[in-house]
Design an enzyme around this catalytic site. Sequence first.
Site, PDB file in Angstrom:
ATOM      1  N   HIS A  88      34.434  37.916  35.734  1.00  0.00           N
ATOM      2  CA  HIS A  88      34.733  38.693  33.698  1.00  0.00           C
ATOM      3  C   HIS A  88      35.872  38.487  34.222  1.00  0.00           C
ATOM      4  O   HIS A  88      36.209  39.608  35.551  1.00  0.00           O
ATOM      5  CB  HIS A  88      33.420  39.809  33.756  1.00  0.00           C
ATOM      6  CG  HIS A  88      33.265  40.877  34.347  1.00  0.00           C
ATOM      7  ND1 HIS A  88      34.019  42.155  34.178  1.00  0.00           N
ATOM      8  CD2 HIS A  88      33.044  41.497  35.544  1.00  0.00           C
ATOM      9  CE1 HIS A  88      34.009  43.220  34.523  1.00  0.00           C
ATOM     10  NE2 HIS A  88      33.539  43.444  35.866  1.00  0.00           N
ATOM     11  N   GLU A 132      32.547  40.924  29.291  1.00  0.00           N
ATOM     12  CA  GLU A 132      30.648  41.985  30.768  1.00  0.00           C
ATOM     13  C   GLU A 132      30.171  42.802  30.477  1.00  0.00           C
ATOM     14  O   GLU A 132      28.542  43.510  30.077  1.00  0.00           O
ATOM     15  CB  GLU A 132      31.258  40.634  32.310  1.00  0.00           C
ATOM     16  CG  GLU A 132      29.767  41.429  32.933  1.00  0.00           C
ATOM     17  CD  GLU A 132      29.852  42.536  33.041  1.00  0.00           C
ATOM     18  OE1 GLU A 132      28.617  43.309  34.157  1.00  0.00           O
ATOM     19  OE2 GLU A 132      30.898  43.494  33.061  1.00  0.00           O
ATOM     20  N   ASP A 161      32.143  40.257  41.061  1.00  0.00           N
ATOM     21  CA  ASP A 161      32.296  41.437  40.508  1.00  0.00           C
ATOM     22  C   ASP A 161      32.521  42.461  40.876  1.00  0.00           C
ATOM     23  O   ASP A 161      31.388  43.039  41.404  1.00  0.00           O
ATOM     24  CB  ASP A 161      30.886  41.440  39.379  1.00  0.00           C
ATOM     25  CG  ASP A 161      30.908  42.810  38.140  1.00  0.00           C
ATOM     26  OD1 ASP A 161      32.354  43.793  37.972  1.00  0.00           O
ATOM     27  OD2 ASP A 161      30.752  42.744  37.674  1.00  0.00           O
ATOM     28  N   HIS A 261      34.933  52.628  36.471  1.00  0.00           N
ATOM     29  CA  HIS A 261      34.549  52.179  34.805  1.00  0.00           C
ATOM     30  C   HIS A 261      35.496  54.284  34.165  1.00  0.00           C
ATOM     31  O   HIS A 261      35.520  54.615  33.315  1.00  0.00           O
ATOM     32  CB  HIS A 261      33.155  52.416  34.032  1.00  0.00           C
ATOM     33  CG  HIS A 261      33.109  51.498  34.563  1.00  0.00           C
ATOM     34  ND1 HIS A 261      31.809  51.438  34.166  1.00  0.00           N
ATOM     35  CD2 HIS A 261      33.276  50.327  34.674  1.00  0.00           C
ATOM     36  CE1 HIS A 261      31.180  50.883  34.195  1.00  0.00           C
ATOM     37  NE2 HIS A 261      32.109  49.231  34.453  1.00  0.00           N
TER      38      HIS A 261
HETATM   39 ZN   LIG Z   1      32.482  44.322  36.735  1.00  0.00          ZN
END
Ligand SMILES: [Zn+2]
Length: 294
Positions: A88, A132, A161, A261
């Site tokens: 992604h 994604e 990923d 994140h």
């Molecule tokens: Zn990811």
Amino acid sequence: MLDLKVKKAVAAGAAGVVIVNDREGDMRGGLTGPQARVPVVGVRKQDGDLRGYAEIVASTMSERRVTRNLIVQTPQGRTDEVIMVGAHLDSVQEGPGINDNGSGSAAVLELALRMRQFQPDRAVRFVWWGAEELGLLGSKHYVESLSQQERENIGLYLNLDMIASPNSIYGIFDGDDSDRVGEGPGPRGSDEIERTFQAFYDSRGLPHTGVDFTGRSDYGPFIMAGIPAGGVFTGADAQKTAEQAAQFGGIPDKPLDPCYHLACDTIKNIHLVALDVNADAIAHAVAAYAFWDR
Ligand SMILES: [Zn+2]
């Protein structure tokens, strides 16, 4: 999960929803769409004792946006057993997403560039997925848009990923569920993909471990459609166990990717050795399937 909580609260007559984190730290997460026309906010555990009167002020925006998948395929090779490899290209709003998933998309790009020198027997299709992080939107759309015949023409799908987490492990998706952890096995053939990656790390004298085949990345829609899948993964926000630290080195009781994140998922958040090794791992797997035995 947050969607469901909000839906139920609104059905029960809530004029607004406050979601209290049940763990330490800031409440992170989001809704996958405009669930209801009520304000929804998240608070920390220690701020969660809200009995009494609360006023919620929230400023939100909801709009349609365009996202794209980028798909290229080798001109050579038979097209009824296509080897797909994807990553992604988007990141979360909070940060630049260099490990998640600049690492995987860069490896796919390098592989696509190198493939120009070769004539595969099976066509190789390289994909960079959009959106994604918002719920596998790009890969879901792609798989849903295929005809039955087009699905059958995909031999397998390999997913990248997060392949360069700073506190890495060499994780391989547990396609045969031999670890008996979490989700069950993938479609038939996923077991063989796992063994192909195991053979690669073994050939380098490197340790490896299974990771649960959860379907929570772009391979999810493929396994739902019965297409064998696999891939490698160096870890997200899970803590490195003492056992993993003994096996792979690194720091125990710290996240495999401390910037998962977050805004700090920058170019500094890359384990260069893991990136190099895993770029080779994916090249090895693609070569194993795209060329007849020789
Ligand atoms: Zn990811």
